[in-house]
Design a protein around this motif. Structure first.
Motif, short mmCIF file in Angstrom:
data_model
loop_
_atom_site.label_atom_id
_atom_site.label_comp_id
_atom_site.label_asym_id
_atom_site.label_seq_id
_atom_site.Cartn_x
_atom_site.Cartn_y
_atom_site.Cartn_z
N LEU A 12 66.11 35.23 65.03
CA LEU A 12 66.77 36.32 65.76
C LEU A 12 68.23 36.55 65.32
N PRO A 13 69.00 35.48 65.09
CA PRO A 13 70.41 35.73 64.69
C PRO A 13 70.55 36.54 63.40
N TRP A 14 69.57 36.46 62.50
CA TRP A 14 69.63 37.27 61.27
C TRP A 14 69.68 38.75 61.63
N LEU A 15 68.96 39.12 62.68
CA LEU A 15 68.88 40.53 63.07
C LEU A 15 70.09 40.93 63.91
N GLU A 16 70.53 40.02 64.74
CA GLU A 16 71.65 40.35 65.66
C GLU A 16 72.96 40.54 64.90
N ARG A 17 73.07 39.91 63.73
CA ARG A 17 74.34 40.04 63.00
C ARG A 17 74.34 41.26 62.06
N ASN A 18 73.26 41.99 62.03
CA ASN A 18 73.13 43.16 61.14
C ASN A 18 74.17 44.24 61.50
N PRO A 19 75.10 44.56 60.59
CA PRO A 19 76.17 45.51 60.94
C PRO A 19 75.66 46.92 61.27
N THR A 20 74.58 47.36 60.59
CA THR A 20 74.06 48.71 60.85
C THR A 20 73.52 48.79 62.29
N VAL A 80 68.49 44.91 52.44
CA VAL A 80 67.80 44.38 51.25
C VAL A 80 68.08 42.88 51.14
N GLU A 81 69.30 42.50 51.48
CA GLU A 81 69.63 41.07 51.48
C GLU A 81 68.73 40.34 52.47
N LEU A 82 68.54 40.95 53.63
CA LEU A 82 67.68 40.34 54.65
C LEU A 82 66.24 40.24 54.13
N THR A 83 65.82 41.26 53.41
CA THR A 83 64.48 41.24 52.81
C THR A 83 64.35 40.05 51.86
#
Ligand code: SF4
Length: 312
Positions: free
Chosen positions: A87-95, A142-145
């Motif tokens: 979940l933190p990977w998504l919560e830190r997403n700037p967009t 893309v980095e997250l991908t």
């Protein structure tokens, strides 16, 4: 689609289709993340977008056009990835944070909206893409991908390549209100706009905010109308406008009229091609069907490999 798409993405895609085996898709599942309360608009847009693509020069004989929701494997792989994405990977997403702020009139505090980069990862990795053309704002996705691909490969064995970010040149064209051009912000000029609509929208454009009176000198460097001139107006005229603006020899109203005339002229061939396509929508549907079929074949293969790796 609007001029921001044209100069931010479509022109770049036209070039990419020369060099790569490209897959372009209509992300209708993604559209649900913000339009879940108004789904009618999604269906209505699909054929329109494909017509826009062909009108600006994307070539269905070179690239594959398809519709995300017609390939069920996108949803399947999204589910698998959602199980392994912290979940933190998504919560830190700037967009994510920016969109929550910008679209505050919509309730976007949903599971789907937070998770849309996971769906993007599925969209990309299903085709084992080597590269993804994105603007700077989408680069973190893309980095997250890549991170999701690494995590999957770590748990279940090497299946997915890590795609490169093919950074698209950022469009200099802002929306009418100087924010990023976006349909959601109601500040866009669309490829389908009529001459009258173009004139009206250009008339609404914010120019140099410091130039309050006609007699004040302006600064084209910070004027959005001037950025449009740089694309749509011949070079010698642009240089003339640059000088005339700085000495107040031209007023914003006349300057906008000149720009609108050039913009209308540049969009005319796109609109002509569009009207030919619109008179033969069966051809457009055939193009979409053929693209769906090609995409589905690849997606099914990848999903079979995923299930094998998962032992499911
Ligand atoms: S004259 Fe043209 S370039 Fe100068 S501020 Fe007005 S609209 Fe912008």
């Amino acid at each position: 689609m609007h001029l921001g798409h044209l100069h931010g993405a479509l022109t770049n895609w036209k070039q990419l289709q020369e060099d790569y085996d490209c897959f372009f898709f209509i992300a209708d599942w993604h559209a649900l993340t913000s339009e879940y309360a108004n789904t009618k608009v999604i269906k209505e847009s699909i054929e329109d977008i494909i017509v826009d693509w062909i009108s600006v020069g994307l070539d269905p004989d070179r690239a594959t056009f398809f519709i995300q929701s017609k390939i069920k494997e996108h949803a399947e792989l999204y589910l698998v990835f959602s199980m392994i994405t912290p979940l933190p990977w998504l919560e830190r997403n700037p967009t994510y944070k920016e969109q929550l702020r910008e679209l505050e009139q919509k309730d976007l505090y949903t599971f789907g909206f937070l998770g849309y980069p996971v769906l993007q990862a599925a969209d990309i990795l299903l085709y084992k893409a080597s590269g993804v053309p994105v603007g700077e704002d989408q680069a973190p996705h893309v980095e997250l991908t890549r991170e999701i691909a690494r995590r999957f490969n770590h748990y279940y064995g090497p299946l997915f390549p890590e795609p490169d970010t093919l950074l698209a040149p950022t469009s200099k064209l802002l929306g009418l209100d100087r924010r990023k051009m976006s349909k959601s912000y109601n500040n866009a000029i669309f490829l389908t706009d009529s001459d009258e609509e173009i004139d009206k929208q250009v008339g609404r454009m914010i120019t140099d905010p410091q130039r309050a009176r006609r007699s004040d000198p302006g600064n084209p460097d910070i004027c959005n109308v001037f950025s449009f001139h740089e694309i749509y107006t011949p070079g010698d005229v642009v240089r003339q406008i640059d000088g005339d603006c700085r000495t107040a020899a031209v007023g914003c109203v006349d300057c906008k009229k000149m720009m609108a005339a050039n913009l209308r002229k540049a969009l005319q061939p796109i609109r002509d091609k569009r009207s030919i396509l619109e008179s033969d929508m069966d051809r457009v549907r055939d193009i979409i069907d053929a693209g769906n079929q090609r995409a589905r074949g690849i997606a099914e293969e990848t999903m079979a490999e995923v299930k094998k790796a998962l032992k499911v």
